[in-house]
Scaffold this motif. Structure first.
Motif, PDB file in Angstrom:
ATOM      1  N   GLY A 100       0.817  -1.212   0.000  1.00 31.41           N
ATOM      2  CA  GLY A 100       0.000   0.000   0.000  1.00 31.41           C
ATOM      3  C   GLY A 100       0.845   1.253   0.000  1.00 31.41           C
ATOM      4  O   GLY A 100       0.563   2.214  -0.735  1.00 31.41           O
ATOM      5  N   ILE A 101       1.912   1.269   0.806  1.00 31.92           N
ATOM      6  CA  ILE A 101       2.804   2.430   0.837  1.00 31.92           C
ATOM      7  C   ILE A 101       3.535   2.582  -0.494  1.00 31.92           C
ATOM      8  O   ILE A 101       3.644   3.687  -1.048  1.00 31.92           O
ATOM      9  CB  ILE A 101       3.812   2.293   1.996  1.00 31.92           C
ATOM     10  CG1 ILE A 101       3.079   2.375   3.334  1.00 31.92           C
ATOM     11  CG2 ILE A 101       4.889   3.366   1.919  1.00 31.92           C
ATOM     12  CD1 ILE A 101       3.960   2.089   4.534  1.00 31.92           C
ATOM     13  N   GLY A 102       4.034   1.465  -1.023  1.00 29.73           N
ATOM     14  CA  GLY A 102       4.771   1.530  -2.283  1.00 29.73           C
ATOM     15  C   GLY A 102       3.914   1.996  -3.440  1.00 29.73           C
ATOM     16  O   GLY A 102       4.313   2.887  -4.212  1.00 29.73           O
ATOM     17  N   ILE A 103       2.717   1.431  -3.589  1.00 32.97           N
ATOM     18  CA  ILE A 103       1.841   1.807  -4.701  1.00 32.97           C
ATOM     19  C   ILE A 103       1.361   3.246  -4.550  1.00 32.97           C
ATOM     20  O   ILE A 103       1.280   4.002  -5.538  1.00 32.97           O
ATOM     21  CB  ILE A 103       0.646   0.839  -4.784  1.00 32.97           C
ATOM     22  CG1 ILE A 103       1.127  -0.589  -5.048  1.00 32.97           C
ATOM     23  CG2 ILE A 103      -0.319   1.272  -5.878  1.00 32.97           C
ATOM     24  CD1 ILE A 103       1.958  -0.755  -6.289  1.00 32.97           C
ATOM     25  N   SER A 104       1.058   3.662  -3.320  1.00 32.47           N
ATOM     26  CA  SER A 104       0.624   5.045  -3.101  1.00 32.47           C
ATOM     27  C   SER A 104       1.744   6.023  -3.452  1.00 32.47           C
ATOM     28  O   SER A 104       1.498   7.085  -4.044  1.00 32.47           O
ATOM     29  CB  SER A 104       0.196   5.235  -1.644  1.00 32.47           C
ATOM     30  OG  SER A 104      -0.916   4.423  -1.332  1.00 32.47           O
ATOM     31  N   ALA A 105       2.976   5.668  -3.100  1.00 28.39           N
ATOM     32  CA  ALA A 105       4.105   6.539  -3.435  1.00 28.39           C
ATOM     33  C   ALA A 105       4.296   6.637  -4.944  1.00 28.39           C
ATOM     34  O   ALA A 105       4.574   7.725  -5.484  1.00 28.39           O
ATOM     35  CB  ALA A 105       5.380   6.012  -2.769  1.00 28.39           C
ATOM     36  N   ILE A 106       4.146   5.522  -5.642  1.00 22.85           N
ATOM     37  CA  ILE A 106       4.264   5.548  -7.107  1.00 22.85           C
ATOM     38  C   ILE A 106       3.189   6.435  -7.715  1.00 22.85           C
ATOM     39  O   ILE A 106       3.449   7.239  -8.617  1.00 22.85           O
ATOM     40  CB  ILE A 106       4.174   4.113  -7.666  1.00 22.85           C
ATOM     41  CG1 ILE A 106       5.371   3.282  -7.208  1.00 22.85           C
ATOM     42  CG2 ILE A 106       4.103   4.137  -9.192  1.00 22.85           C
ATOM     43  CD1 ILE A 106       5.245   1.813  -7.531  1.00 22.85           C
ATOM     44  N   THR A 107       1.967   6.311  -7.211  1.00 22.95           N
ATOM     45  CA  THR A 107       0.869   7.134  -7.721  1.00 22.95           C
ATOM     46  C   THR A 107       1.109   8.611  -7.440  1.00 22.95           C
ATOM     47  O   THR A 107       0.855   9.466  -8.288  1.00 22.95           O
ATOM     48  CB  THR A 107      -0.460   6.689  -7.079  1.00 22.95           C
ATOM     49  OG1 THR A 107      -0.659   5.296  -7.322  1.00 22.95           O
ATOM     50  CG2 THR A 107      -1.634   7.469  -7.656  1.00 22.95           C
ATOM     51  N   ALA A 108       1.615   8.908  -6.232  1.00 23.24           N
ATOM     52  CA  ALA A 108       1.868  10.302  -5.875  1.00 23.24           C
ATOM     53  C   ALA A 108       2.952  10.925  -6.740  1.00 23.24           C
ATOM     54  O   ALA A 108       2.905  12.124  -7.055  1.00 23.24           O
ATOM     55  CB  ALA A 108       2.257  10.392  -4.399  1.00 23.24           C
ATOM     56  N   LEU A 109       3.937  10.136  -7.136  1.00 23.70           N
ATOM     57  CA  LEU A 109       5.055  10.647  -7.945  1.00 23.70           C
ATOM     58  C   LEU A 109       4.835  10.433  -9.440  1.00 23.70           C
ATOM     59  O   LEU A 109       5.717  10.733 -10.233  1.00 23.70           O
ATOM     60  CB  LEU A 109       6.355   9.950  -7.516  1.00 23.70           C
ATOM     61  CG  LEU A 109       6.787  10.176  -6.059  1.00 23.70           C
ATOM     62  CD1 LEU A 109       7.986   9.302  -5.729  1.00 23.70           C
ATOM     63  CD2 LEU A 109       7.114  11.639  -5.815  1.00 23.70           C
ATOM     64  N   GLY A 110       3.648   9.921  -9.811  1.00 24.75           N
ATOM     65  CA  GLY A 110       3.402   9.569 -11.209  1.00 24.75           C
ATOM     66  C   GLY A 110       3.560  10.724 -12.160  1.00 24.75           C
ATOM     67  O   GLY A 110       4.262  10.623 -13.179  1.00 24.75           O
ATOM     68  N   SER A 111       2.928  11.862 -11.876  1.00 15.19           N
ATOM     69  CA  SER A 111       3.002  13.000 -12.787  1.00 15.19           C
ATOM     70  C   SER A 111       4.393  13.612 -12.809  1.00 15.19           C
ATOM     71  O   SER A 111       4.825  14.174 -13.822  1.00 15.19           O
ATOM     72  CB  SER A 111       1.970  14.054 -12.387  1.00 15.19           C
ATOM     73  OG  SER A 111       2.207  14.512 -11.061  1.00 15.19           O
ATOM     74  N   THR A 112       5.130  13.517 -11.693  1.00 11.23           N
ATOM     75  CA  THR A 112       6.469  14.107 -11.619  1.00 11.23           C
ATOM     76  C   THR A 112       7.477  13.321 -12.445  1.00 11.23           C
ATOM     77  O   THR A 112       8.293  13.902 -13.172  1.00 11.23           O
ATOM     78  CB  THR A 112       6.943  14.177 -10.158  1.00 11.23           C
ATOM     79  OG1 THR A 112       5.988  14.907  -9.387  1.00 11.23           O
ATOM     80  CG2 THR A 112       8.299  14.847 -10.061  1.00 11.23           C
ATOM     81  N   PHE A 113       7.426  12.011 -12.349  1.00 13.10           N
ATOM     82  CA  PHE A 113       8.417  11.172 -13.027  1.00 13.10           C
ATOM     83  C   PHE A 113       7.848  10.436 -14.242  1.00 13.10           C
ATOM     84  O   PHE A 113       8.520   9.567 -14.804  1.00 13.10           O
ATOM     85  CB  PHE A 113       8.994  10.144 -12.044  1.00 13.10           C
ATOM     86  CG  PHE A 113       9.800  10.754 -10.939  1.00 13.10           C
ATOM     87  CD1 PHE A 113      11.092  11.192 -11.159  1.00 13.10           C
ATOM     88  CD2 PHE A 113       9.253  10.928  -9.677  1.00 13.10           C
ATOM     89  CE1 PHE A 113      11.836  11.770 -10.144  1.00 13.10           C
ATOM     90  CE2 PHE A 113       9.977  11.503  -8.652  1.00 13.10           C
ATOM     91  CZ  PHE A 113      11.277  11.931  -8.880  1.00 13.10           C
ATOM     92  N   GLY A 114       6.635  10.775 -14.652  1.00 12.39           N
ATOM     93  CA  GLY A 114       6.052  10.147 -15.836  1.00 12.39           C
ATOM     94  C   GLY A 114       5.726   8.683 -15.638  1.00 12.39           C
ATOM     95  O   GLY A 114       5.931   7.868 -16.543  1.00 12.39           O
ATOM     96  N   LEU A 115       5.221   8.320 -14.460  1.00  9.70           N
ATOM     97  CA  LEU A 115       4.888   6.927 -14.153  1.00  9.70           C
ATOM     98  C   LEU A 115       3.416   6.700 -14.437  1.00  9.70           C
ATOM     99  O   LEU A 115       2.551   7.190 -13.710  1.00  9.70           O
ATOM    100  CB  LEU A 115       5.201   6.617 -12.685  1.00  9.70           C
ATOM    101  CG  LEU A 115       6.624   6.930 -12.204  1.00  9.70           C
ATOM    102  CD1 LEU A 115       6.744   6.665 -10.721  1.00  9.70           C
ATOM    103  CD2 LEU A 115       7.645   6.118 -12.987  1.00  9.70           C
TER     104      LEU A 115
END
Length: 746
Positions: A212-227
């Motif tokens: 949950g922490i890992g996926i939430s972090a990826i989602t939060a950084l998605g627009s910044t790093f193009g994820l």
């Protein structure tokens, strides 16, 4: 390292409220950041350095009005029976369909099949090309519904109407049955392994929080790093798998330390100091394997690998801190029911204690210890059976054919597959995989006309479209339809021959550059990119992991046989995939509709994922052997000790992993089935044949030389104390256990 981790585990056990609060704050914070972050970018696919990518970038620059990134649908229309769509009545129905399509949301243009001569020679079939003003991932539900309604009206009038293209909604959402089944099997296996609901629930809870922490972090950084949203797929699968494994090993070690009579805080500290050290290095091997996907030089794979590696790092931190904190809340209830009595019941009398000690002395070694004893007595037989068996299963891998999924590989009842078959039947098999040839020149149209004339005489070319030039006149393109289908070898040969002839055509036609692209060419470039990267990726991952395992085990031969065993298990898994999905063996059993080429990404994904998991099992099993060896046990005793304490847990971890992967076999998509089958087979082969049979057999044959390390290298390598030699209060193996193990070894 063991000393530091032991202190960390003791701190987490004693300050459990603080540790749990910090992890919950991290989960809530990551979730809040994910919920407030801008939406992730749309999925993009690029292959830097390939001819297809160069041509795609050129088209975006020179033909901006065409929107190379816009979605498209090809609506195929066929008249019923032997009728022709050119008859007045059917023609009116086709024109009504074109009008309905034009009114659908987000549609930019619709090419009338009669105006563009998109009608088959027998006049029974035609197609309307629909272009959209947005990419496929940006299409709304209203746009999809508009396309569906227009097709349904035409079908109601009696026409056969099907559609393909990226604008058509793909009804292949994961049903979730596989994941639910995997979690259910995991819970059952954990319960059987531990005999305690609390102990079984801890690995599941901690794994879910870490993911949950890992996926939430990826989602939060998605627009910044193009994820994009697809980058979380691998992270979720691997994070959940290793999260369960890592917590499983620490909880199991805690229970064994408690069984040896240690105090609760000491047992938690020693569990994190020893099993936690193995978790750290096992996690590092997984991180190396996933981060190594950057070698492929496909940005999408690089992002998937790095985000999954980050999720694994979170899983390691959760196992080292959150798990011992939870153990602090249930230090006794985490034990099996029969083992709780000495902590919760009345104190035993001296007579009862003597009887209990005699019963404990008569206790038979567990299944893992007995199996290790059998392997040690017959190492040559076990080794030959294991190697020859996996070698036989790996034989089909020599016939491996790689490809990428397309509409021709979808289920026969999908509209995409029906449209694909209609076009192949009416226009030829190559019509579904046209090639786009771009021509750059001062007078691009004239040069492209000469290129077009030359291409018409090339063997394997069915037809060449008229020239289309951009407004500036410096770039033009023609469409080449091959005689063969997109996945056939002759089509790949045609692409290769056209590219080889491009230099000569440039000299004869006055073009400055000629590029051959299109979806078929892109698939070919992608497969070639993966093929070229496979050996460097394998060398990098295995090489770095070899050095890491040499640090852990202070041996040259242990990491060498670990790497060779992994190659054997992966080869066997690929052989099984080829037999089922390419050759069609047992296709009905696994629900494979149409055997065909193996997905191009499967080998490199299997190497990355399975290598990390295989090294997990190697580290957890052999580290206990190394620990016993460091405390003075002989090689045979060390092997039995490793299996006594680690065999059951490694088996449980492998069954859990295989059940999670096997759940994907229940999905309808053949390529999802392929991934699930391949990973499940690789895990079972590696855990139960390589780690449980071949590895102890090799230890028996090598003896003490298995731990050989040159003196100069021993002095050069730093000592990490993974086996916990420096931990205070070490008692090694209890005397009764040592006696039984020596009896098994003989």
């Amino acid at each position: 390292m063991a000393t530091f981790l032991s202190r960390l585990g003791r701190f987490a056990f004693r300050r459990r409220w603080l540790v749990v609060l910090l992890w919950l704050l991290a989960l809530v914070g990551a979730g809040f950041a994910a919920s407030t972050a801008p939406p992730p970018p749309a999925d993009t696919f690029s292959m830097p350095g390939t001819e297809s990518q160069k041509a795609f970038d050129l088209l975006q620059e020179k033909f901006p009005a065409a929107r190379a990134d816009g979605a498209a649908a090809r609506v195929v229309i066929r008249a019923p029976g032997s009728e022709r769509i050119t008859s007045p009545a059917r023609r009116a129905q086709v024109e009504a369909l074109v009008a309905d399509l034009s009114k659908a949301p987000q549609v930019a243009a619709v090419a009338d099949p009669f105006a563009t001569n998109a009608v088959s020679s027998d006049r029974t079939t035609g197609y309307a090309y629909v272009t959209y003003g947005a990419s496929a991932t940006a299409l709304t539900d209203q746009a999809h519904d508009g396309l569906t309604r227009a097709m349904e009206r035409a079908r109601g009038a009696g026409l056969v109407v099907e559609a393909g293209g990226d604008a058509v909604r793909i009804d292949q959402a994961m049903s979730g049955t596989g994941e639910k089944l995997g979690i259910l099997v995991s819970a059952v296996v954990l319960l059987l392994t531990f005999g305690s609901l609390i102990a079984a629930g801890m690995p599941l809870l901690t794994a879910l929080i870490g993911v949950g922490i890992g996926i939430s972090a990826i989602t939060a950084l998605g627009s910044t790093f193009g994820l994009s949203s697809t980058t979380t797929t691998l992270a979720m699968m691997i994070g959940l798998a290793v999260g369960i494994d890592y917590a499983l090993f620490i909880v199991s070690r805690y229970r064994s330390e408690m069984a040896e009579g240690r105090e609760r805080a000491d047992a938690a500290a020693r569990a994190v100091g020893t099993a936690g050290s193995a978790v750290v290095f096992a996690g590092l091997t997984v991180v190396i394997a996933l981060s190594g996907l950057a070698v492929v030089n496909v940005p999408m794979l690089t992002k998937m690998g790095l985000t999954a590696a980050g999720t694994v790092a979170v899983a390691v931190l959760v196992a080292l801190t959150f798990v011992p904190a939870l153990l602090g809340f249930a230090p006794v209830r985490v034990l099996a029911r029969r083992d709780r009595k000495q902590y919760t019941g009345k104190p035993l009398s001296r007579r009862q204690q003597r009887r209990a000690d005699r019963r404990a002395a008569r206790t038979r070694p567990n299944l893992g210890a007995r199996w290790a004893g059998l392997v040690l007595r017959r190492p040559v037989v076990v080794l030959l059976v294991g190697v020859l068996g996996l070698g036989a299963v790996a034989v089909p891998a020599a016939s491996l054919e790689l490809g990428l999924p397309g509409e021709g590989t979808m289920a026969p009842d999908t509209t995409q597959r029906k449209a694909y078959d209609l076009l192949s039947d009416s226009f030829g098999p190559g019509f579904n995989g046209p090639l786009t040839v771009t021509v750059e020149a001062k007078d691009a149209k004239a040069a492209a006309e000469r290129v077009r004339t030359a291409l018409e005489g090339v063997r394997g070319v069915a037809s060449v479209s008229p020239v289309t030039a951009n407004p500036a006149g410096d770039t033009a393109l023609v469409t080449v339809v091959p005689e063969t289908g997109p996945t056939e070898a002759r089509t790949e040969e045609l692409v290769r021959s056209l590219r080889e002839a491009a230099g000569g055509l440039e000299n004869r036609t006055g073009a400055t550059e000629i590029l051959v692209a299109g979806q078929t060419a892109m698939f070919i470039d992608f497969s070639r990119t993966l093929d070229d990267a496979l050996l460097p990726y394998l060398a990098l991952v295995v090489g770095l992991a070899f050095l890491l395992l040499m640090l852990v085990f202070r041996s040259v031969l242990v990491p060498l046989k670990a790497a060779l065993g992994f190659l054997l298990s992966v080869s066997a898994a690929l052989g099984a995939v080829v037999a089922v999905f390419q050759w069609g063996w047992l296709a009905d059993l696994f629900g494979v509709d149409h055997p065909g080429p193996v997905m191009s990404t499967l080998p490199i994904f299997m190497i990355g994922v399975v290598f990390g998991l295989a090294m997990d099992y190697e580290v957890f099993l052999v580290s206990r052997m190394r620990e016993a060896h460091a405390h003075g046990a002989g090689t045979g005793e060390a092997v039995v000790t490793g299996f006594r304490y680690g065999g059951r847990v490694v088996s449980a971890a492998a069954i859990i992993m295989a059940s999670v992967f096997s759940g994907f076999i229940l999905e309808d998509n053949d390529f999802v089935k392929m991934i699930g089958f391949g990973l499940a087979a690789a895990v079972l082969f590696d855990a139960f044949v390589v780690r449980m049979a071949i590895v102890p057999a090799l230890f028996a044959l090598l003896g003490r030389s298995a731990w050989w390390l040159p003196r100069w290298l021993d002095r050069l390598l730093p000592r990490l104390d993974v086996e916990g030699e420096r931990l205070a209060g070490d008692g090694g193996t209890v005397p009764g256990d040592a006696a039984r193990e020596r009896h098994l070894v003989g």
